[in-house]
Scaffold this motif. Sequence first.
Motif, PDB file in Angstrom:
ATOM      1  N   LYS B   2       0.969  -1.175   0.027  1.00  0.00           N
ATOM      2  CA  LYS B   2      -0.105   0.053   0.109  1.00  0.00           C
ATOM      3  C   LYS B   2       0.779   1.171   0.057  1.00  0.00           C
ATOM      4  O   LYS B   2       1.802   1.119   0.562  1.00  0.00           O
ATOM      5  CB  LYS B   2      -0.776  -0.032   1.205  1.00  0.00           C
ATOM      6  CG  LYS B   2      -2.078  -0.905   1.224  1.00  0.00           C
ATOM      7  CD  LYS B   2      -3.184  -0.106   0.838  1.00  0.00           C
ATOM      8  CE  LYS B   2      -4.241  -1.387   0.508  1.00  0.00           C
ATOM      9  NZ  LYS B   2      -5.106  -1.043  -0.520  1.00  0.00           N
ATOM     10  N   ALA B   3       0.440   2.328  -0.671  1.00  0.00           N
ATOM     11  CA  ALA B   3       1.250   3.537  -0.779  1.00  0.00           C
ATOM     12  C   ALA B   3       0.235   4.732  -0.695  1.00  0.00           C
ATOM     13  O   ALA B   3      -1.017   4.405  -0.944  1.00  0.00           O
ATOM     14  CB  ALA B   3       2.082   3.673  -1.833  1.00  0.00           C
ATOM     15  N   GLY B  45      -2.857   0.700  -4.333  1.00  0.00           N
ATOM     16  CA  GLY B  45      -2.497  -0.562  -3.996  1.00  0.00           C
ATOM     17  C   GLY B  45      -1.623  -1.053  -5.002  1.00  0.00           C
ATOM     18  O   GLY B  45      -2.076  -0.879  -6.305  1.00  0.00           O
ATOM     19  N   VAL B  46      -0.347  -1.489  -4.837  1.00  0.00           N
ATOM     20  CA  VAL B  46       0.666  -1.759  -5.718  1.00  0.00           C
ATOM     21  C   VAL B  46       0.763  -3.449  -5.654  1.00  0.00           C
ATOM     22  O   VAL B  46       0.703  -4.003  -4.645  1.00  0.00           O
ATOM     23  CB  VAL B  46       1.906  -1.395  -5.459  1.00  0.00           C
ATOM     24  CG1 VAL B  46       2.943  -1.691  -6.327  1.00  0.00           C
ATOM     25  CG2 VAL B  46       1.843   0.238  -5.407  1.00  0.00           C
ATOM     26  N   SER B  47       0.559  -4.063  -6.841  1.00  0.00           N
ATOM     27  CA  SER B  47       0.550  -5.569  -6.941  1.00  0.00           C
ATOM     28  C   SER B  47       1.837  -6.060  -6.125  1.00  0.00           C
ATOM     29  O   SER B  47       3.014  -5.549  -6.013  1.00  0.00           O
ATOM     30  CB  SER B  47       0.799  -6.057  -8.435  1.00  0.00           C
ATOM     31  OG  SER B  47       1.967  -5.890  -8.945  1.00  0.00           O
ATOM     32  N   ARG B  76       3.969  14.239  -2.210  1.00  0.00           N
ATOM     33  CA  ARG B  76       4.885  13.375  -1.375  1.00  0.00           C
ATOM     34  C   ARG B  76       4.129  11.930  -1.500  1.00  0.00           C
ATOM     35  O   ARG B  76       3.085  11.825  -1.407  1.00  0.00           O
ATOM     36  CB  ARG B  76       4.612  13.956   0.084  1.00  0.00           C
ATOM     37  CG  ARG B  76       5.347  13.384   1.311  1.00  0.00           C
ATOM     38  CD  ARG B  76       5.372  14.350   2.343  1.00  0.00           C
ATOM     39  NE  ARG B  76       3.893  14.978   2.696  1.00  0.00           N
ATOM     40  CZ  ARG B  76       3.177  14.368   3.645  1.00  0.00           C
ATOM     41  NH1 ARG B  76       3.598  13.166   4.419  1.00  0.00           N
ATOM     42  NH2 ARG B  76       1.882  14.624   3.763  1.00  0.00           N
ATOM     43  N   VAL B  77       5.422  10.927  -1.556  1.00  0.00           N
ATOM     44  CA  VAL B  77       4.749   9.678  -1.646  1.00  0.00           C
ATOM     45  C   VAL B  77       5.323   8.958  -0.393  1.00  0.00           C
ATOM     46  O   VAL B  77       6.406   9.389   0.178  1.00  0.00           O
ATOM     47  CB  VAL B  77       5.487   8.788  -3.023  1.00  0.00           C
ATOM     48  CG1 VAL B  77       5.519   7.418  -2.905  1.00  0.00           C
ATOM     49  CG2 VAL B  77       5.065   9.587  -4.224  1.00  0.00           C
ATOM     50  N   GLU B  78       4.511   8.165   0.251  1.00  0.00           N
ATOM     51  CA  GLU B  78       4.583   7.282   1.490  1.00  0.00           C
ATOM     52  C   GLU B  78       4.604   5.829   1.242  1.00  0.00           C
ATOM     53  O   GLU B  78       3.076   5.632   0.945  1.00  0.00           O
ATOM     54  CB  GLU B  78       3.756   7.971   2.714  1.00  0.00           C
ATOM     55  CG  GLU B  78       4.055   7.716   3.930  1.00  0.00           C
ATOM     56  CD  GLU B  78       2.830   8.414   4.741  1.00  0.00           C
ATOM     57  OE1 GLU B  78       2.888   9.679   4.926  1.00  0.00           O
ATOM     58  OE2 GLU B  78       1.975   7.623   5.256  1.00  0.00           O
ATOM     59  N   ILE B  79       5.290   5.034   1.252  1.00  0.00           N
ATOM     60  CA  ILE B  79       4.929   3.580   1.353  1.00  0.00           C
ATOM     61  C   ILE B  79       4.693   3.138   2.589  1.00  0.00           C
ATOM     62  O   ILE B  79       5.427   3.248   3.499  1.00  0.00           O
ATOM     63  CB  ILE B  79       6.377   2.864   0.585  1.00  0.00           C
ATOM     64  CG1 ILE B  79       6.837   3.474  -0.700  1.00  0.00           C
ATOM     65  CG2 ILE B  79       6.413   1.305   0.491  1.00  0.00           C
ATOM     66  CD1 ILE B  79       6.264   3.091  -1.720  1.00  0.00           C
ATOM     67  N   LEU B  80       3.569   1.963   2.508  1.00  0.00           N
ATOM     68  CA  LEU B  80       3.116   1.713   4.161  1.00  0.00           C
ATOM     69  C   LEU B  80       3.764   0.393   4.439  1.00  0.00           C
ATOM     70  O   LEU B  80       4.050   0.409   5.642  1.00  0.00           O
ATOM     71  CB  LEU B  80       1.494   1.848   3.992  1.00  0.00           C
ATOM     72  CG  LEU B  80       0.922   3.050   3.974  1.00  0.00           C
ATOM     73  CD1 LEU B  80      -0.645   2.842   4.167  1.00  0.00           C
ATOM     74  CD2 LEU B  80       1.360   4.076   4.993  1.00  0.00           C
ATOM     75  N   ASP B  81       3.771  -0.645   3.404  1.00  0.00           N
ATOM     76  CA  ASP B  81       4.516  -1.814   3.927  1.00  0.00           C
ATOM     77  C   ASP B  81       5.182  -2.549   3.000  1.00  0.00           C
ATOM     78  O   ASP B  81       4.997  -2.031   1.758  1.00  0.00           O
ATOM     79  CB  ASP B  81       3.178  -2.802   4.656  1.00  0.00           C
ATOM     80  CG  ASP B  81       2.057  -2.690   3.921  1.00  0.00           C
ATOM     81  OD1 ASP B  81       1.953  -3.189   2.652  1.00  0.00           O
ATOM     82  OD2 ASP B  81       0.875  -2.452   4.245  1.00  0.00           O
TER      83      ASP B  81
END
Lengths: 81, 81
Positions: B2-3, B45-47, B76-81
């Motif tokens: 997720k981002a 959502g990224v695969s 601003r980009v934030e990657i969650l996990d």
Amino acid sequence: MKARVYVSIKPTVLDPQGQTICSALNGLGHKEIASVRQGKYFEIGVSEETSRDSAVKILDEIARDVLSNPVIENYRVEILD
Amino acid sequence: MKARVYVSIKPTVLDPQGQTICSALNGLGHKEIASVRQGKYFEIGVSEETSRDSAVKILDEIARDVLSNPVIENYRVEILD
């Protein structure tokens, strides 16, 4: 004092705008993108005389009553300094 | 994976929509609110096959080229996990 309020559509509610962005990105060749949901984001300046505690209370009230629709949207308040 | 991508109007650019929200809040009795600026917010959502490094690269490209207008907006980009 600066604060940020994020408003996003609840996961159970359809987001046609996000779906359109997702299809557009897939069409542009970004096949890795599986889903997109769009939300709103507010940067709010609170006057310096306000204490942190009362700012949290006021911003929660504003986010609930004015900036979001609690039936279909979730909100999150973040105090910066 | 997720981002989150946040897009906000540059500080030097006027934001009439935010100013209107600010006046409305002041009119509703929230005199503590000094400024409001509105932005956009995307939950993406990224695969799962995509590596974190390439996700960062792809999302930066998408945020710059599709989701924001770099002339008047910051992102601003934030990657969650």
